[in-house]
Design a protein around this motif. Structure first.
Motif, short mmCIF file in Angstrom:
data_model
loop_
_atom_site.label_atom_id
_atom_site.label_comp_id
_atom_site.label_asym_id
_atom_site.label_seq_id
_atom_site.Cartn_x
_atom_site.Cartn_y
_atom_site.Cartn_z
N ALA A 1 0.83 -1.21 0.00
CA ALA A 1 0.00 0.00 0.00
C ALA A 1 0.86 1.26 0.00
O ALA A 1 0.57 2.22 -0.71
CB ALA A 1 -0.93 -0.02 1.21
N LEU A 2 1.96 1.24 0.78
CA LEU A 2 2.84 2.41 0.82
C LEU A 2 3.53 2.63 -0.52
O LEU A 2 3.75 3.77 -0.94
CB LEU A 2 3.88 2.24 1.93
N SER A 3 3.89 1.54 -1.19
CA SER A 3 4.54 1.67 -2.50
C SER A 3 3.59 2.26 -3.54
O SER A 3 4.03 2.79 -4.56
CB SER A 3 5.06 0.31 -2.98
N GLN A 4 2.29 2.16 -3.28
CA GLN A 4 1.29 2.70 -4.21
C GLN A 4 0.81 4.09 -3.80
O GLN A 4 -0.18 4.59 -4.33
CB GLN A 4 0.11 1.74 -4.31
N GLY A 5 1.52 4.70 -2.83
CA GLY A 5 1.23 6.09 -2.49
C GLY A 5 0.35 6.31 -1.30
O GLY A 5 -0.15 7.43 -1.09
N ALA A 6 0.12 5.29 -0.45
CA ALA A 6 -0.72 5.46 0.73
C ALA A 6 -0.01 6.31 1.78
O ALA A 6 1.22 6.34 1.86
CB ALA A 6 -1.09 4.09 1.32
N ALA B 1 -3.07 14.73 28.45
CA ALA B 1 -1.72 14.16 28.50
C ALA B 1 -1.72 12.64 28.54
O ALA B 1 -0.71 12.01 28.20
CB ALA B 1 -0.96 14.70 29.72
N ALA B 2 -2.81 12.03 28.98
CA ALA B 2 -2.87 10.57 29.06
C ALA B 2 -3.37 9.92 27.78
O ALA B 2 -3.51 8.70 27.72
CB ALA B 2 -3.76 10.13 30.23
N GLU B 3 -3.66 10.73 26.76
CA GLU B 3 -4.05 10.20 25.47
C GLU B 3 -2.84 10.19 24.53
O GLU B 3 -1.93 11.00 24.69
CB GLU B 3 -5.16 11.06 24.84
N PRO B 4 -2.81 9.30 23.55
CA PRO B 4 -1.71 9.32 22.58
C PRO B 4 -1.95 10.37 21.50
O PRO B 4 -3.09 10.61 21.09
CB PRO B 4 -1.75 7.91 21.98
N GLY B 5 -0.87 10.99 21.04
CA GLY B 5 -0.96 11.83 19.86
C GLY B 5 -0.69 10.98 18.62
O GLY B 5 -0.31 9.81 18.71
N LEU B 6 -0.91 11.55 17.45
CA LEU B 6 -0.76 10.79 16.20
C LEU B 6 0.03 11.60 15.17
O LEU B 6 -0.06 12.83 15.12
CB LEU B 6 -2.14 10.43 15.62
N TRP B 7 0.78 10.88 14.35
CA TRP B 7 1.52 11.45 13.23
C TRP B 7 0.96 10.91 11.92
O TRP B 7 0.73 9.72 11.78
CB TRP B 7 3.01 11.09 13.32
N LEU B 8 0.74 11.81 10.97
CA LEU B 8 0.29 11.41 9.64
C LEU B 8 1.36 11.79 8.64
O LEU B 8 1.70 12.98 8.47
CB LEU B 8 -1.03 12.11 9.28
N ALA B 9 1.95 10.78 7.99
CA ALA B 9 3.00 10.99 6.98
C ALA B 9 2.37 10.92 5.60
O ALA B 9 1.72 9.93 5.24
CB ALA B 9 4.10 9.95 7.12
N ILE B 10 2.58 11.96 4.81
CA ILE B 10 1.99 12.06 3.48
C ILE B 10 3.12 11.98 2.45
O ILE B 10 4.09 12.73 2.53
CB ILE B 10 1.22 13.39 3.32
N PRO B 11 3.02 11.07 1.46
CA PRO B 11 4.07 10.95 0.44
C PRO B 11 3.98 12.06 -0.59
O PRO B 11 2.97 12.75 -0.70
CB PRO B 11 3.80 9.58 -0.18
N ASP B 12 5.07 12.19 -1.38
CA ASP B 12 5.04 13.20 -2.43
C ASP B 12 4.16 12.72 -3.58
O ASP B 12 3.93 11.52 -3.77
CB ASP B 12 6.45 13.53 -2.92
N PRO B 13 3.63 13.65 -4.40
CA PRO B 13 2.72 13.26 -5.49
C PRO B 13 3.28 12.24 -6.46
O PRO B 13 2.54 11.32 -6.86
CB PRO B 13 2.42 14.61 -6.17
N PRO B 14 4.55 12.32 -6.89
CA PRO B 14 5.05 11.28 -7.80
C PRO B 14 4.97 9.89 -7.21
O PRO B 14 4.66 8.91 -7.91
CB PRO B 14 6.51 11.69 -8.03
N ALA B 15 5.19 9.77 -5.89
CA ALA B 15 5.11 8.46 -5.26
C ALA B 15 3.69 7.93 -5.32
O ALA B 15 3.46 6.74 -5.49
CB ALA B 15 5.59 8.55 -3.81
N ARG B 16 2.71 8.84 -5.22
CA ARG B 16 1.32 8.39 -5.29
C ARG B 16 0.98 7.91 -6.70
O ARG B 16 0.23 6.96 -6.88
CB ARG B 16 0.40 9.54 -4.93
N GLN B 17 1.54 8.57 -7.69
CA GLN B 17 1.23 8.16 -9.07
C GLN B 17 1.83 6.79 -9.39
O GLN B 17 1.29 6.05 -10.20
CB GLN B 17 1.78 9.20 -10.04
N ASN B 18 2.96 6.45 -8.76
CA ASN B 18 3.56 5.14 -9.00
C ASN B 18 2.70 4.05 -8.40
O ASN B 18 2.82 2.91 -8.77
CB ASN B 18 4.97 5.08 -8.38
#
Length: 426
Positions: free
Chosen positions: A377-382, A409-426
């Motif tokens: 999924a990541l290789s397809q731009g997720a 403070a007792a809840e977890p925070g979250l990180w969202l990593a977004i790929p570059d557009p060319p990676a999504r097109q691949n």
């Protein structure tokens, strides 16, 4: 004064948007409309009393998600007064009421439990109520509350050890103590039986094995998780937590040497140690809410050490901490991340809230537990959603990472990593 602060705290939490932020909370919401542990509605062991409470609330609100959140809020709102009353009864010091009440109310764990949509808050309230009822010699009520504790959250069976010991030690009243426990247990068993029959026990064996050996991430199967607990303690209880643990260990010896008039038997310290070991080896350090039992009992037991001249200082400290706890109401980090992901991502890979995201967003969601599926999924731009920053080795195409802060403070925070557009097109 304390009642007004409690009502203000409750009103503050009611201002937060009603939103589920975990798969477990979603499972409870499904259980309100259709109960079955085989369908993870909710997952094993089923938590029958919490489902009953949520269904009762749902009669008024007609919204399963809001019903489970209000059930959590209802139980969690009782934690501070019950802990304070228990400390007063144990130590025979009415002046402990305000400092203990305020300190529990100011804990980041308390609002986290209140808005979690989970059974922790009501179960902890039943536990504290059981201990308080036993101190007041209200044996039948103690038995009923202990039965409800086990029906609200059966995994809290370790919390039932001391109440069971104290209740059975009351000669002449054992029947009055045991009968309501057995009655609630029988009703709970019939409730889960009518839904799943014998398959309930098969699912229980499978789920328990998985919790301790696979997805549970406990120190019982992964010894390095003890270091994760150290970080969790530091984050939630400050790096001074070893001092509090040491104080609890020497508490009985100090009481005996000083002939403390309200000295507690060593059984209470052994009980706290049992809860600590169960937490360290049987629970997941990624979820700080698992610290709630040992934190609440620790505050109650350490309250007896508080000098009378320091009670006013502790009360002022509790007020200041409570003021720092109040934040502007906002959606949980999961909902904030999902909103951005729907705009910026063609698909999503995550190990957190997989079922919740699949049901509340239009995105294809891949479970990160399955590494092959995640890599594809990541290789397809997720995009990737995680509780920690994504490294370049994990996602070389990531060009933008967004941090979503937790509400408390007792809840977890979250990180969202977004790929570059060319990676999504691949």
């Amino acid at each position: 004064m304390l009642i007004l602060l409690q009502l203000a705290w409750l009103g503050w939490l009611l201002a937060f948007p009603a939103a589920l932020d975990s798969d477990d909370a979603l499972n409870f919401a499904h259980g309100v409309t259709r109960f079955s542990v085989l369908e993870f509605s909710p997952h094993f062991p089923g938590y029958p009393a919490f489902i009953w409470l949520a269904r009762l609330i749902n009669l008024a609100v007609d919204d399963p998600a809001r019903a489970v959140q209000w059930a959590s809020l209802l139980g969690s709102s009782l934690l501070a007064p019950l802990a304070a009353l228990l400390a007063v009864k144990l130590w025979q010091r009415p002046s402990l009421l305000a400092p203990v009440w305020l300190l529990v109310l100011a804990l980041p764990l308390t609002p986290t439990l209140a808005l979690s949509g989970l059974s922790d808050g009501p179960a902890l309230a039943a536990w504290l109520g059981t201990l308080l009822a036993l101190q007041q010699r209200r044996i039948t009520l103690a038995g009923l509350l202990l039965g409800l504790l086990l029906a609200l959250r059966p995994s809290y069976f370790v919390l039932a050890l001391l109440p069971l010991w104290l209740g059975m030690a009351q000669k002449g009243t054992r029947v009055r103590f045991v009968f309501p426990i057995a009655l609630v247990g029988l009703i709970s068993l019939l409730f889960v039986w009518q839904a799943d029959g014998w398959a309930y026990f098969s699912e229980g064996r499978r789920f328990t094995d998985g919790h301790f050996t696979l997805w549970g991430n406990t120190a019982a199967a992964h010894g390095d998780r003890l270091l994760s607990w150290a970080r969790t303690f530091n984050d939630q209880l400050t790096p001074l937590w070893p001092l509090a643990v040491g104080a609890l260990l020497v508490l009985p010896l100090w009481q005996r040497s000083k002939n403390h008039p309200a000295a507690l038997p060593p059984l209470w310290t052994l009980y706290w140690l049992a809860l600590l070991l169960w937490t360290l080896f049987g629970q997941n350090p990624d979820n700080p809410r698992h610290l709630a039992p040992i934190t609440l009992l620790g505050i109650v037991l350490l309250a007896g050490w508080l000098p009378r001249c320091g009670e006013k200082l502790a009360t002022v400290t509790g007020l200041l901490l409570l003021g720092a706890t109040f934040t502007l109401p906002r959606p949980p980090a999961m909902m904030q991340a999902a909103k951005l992901a729907e705009k910026a991502c063609p698909a999503l890979v995550t190990q957190w809230g997989v079922r919740l995201l699949r049901e509340t967003t239009t995105l294809p969601v891949t479970d990160g537990w399955y590494q092959g599926d995640a890599a594809l999924a990541l290789s397809q731009g997720a995009c990737r959603l995680s509780r920690r920053p994504i490294t370049a080795s994990e996602m070389p195409t990531a060009v933008d990472q967004h941090w979503f802060a937790p509400r408390f403070a007792a809840e977890p925070g979250l990180w969202l990593a977004i790929p570059d557009p060319p990676a999504r097109q691949n």
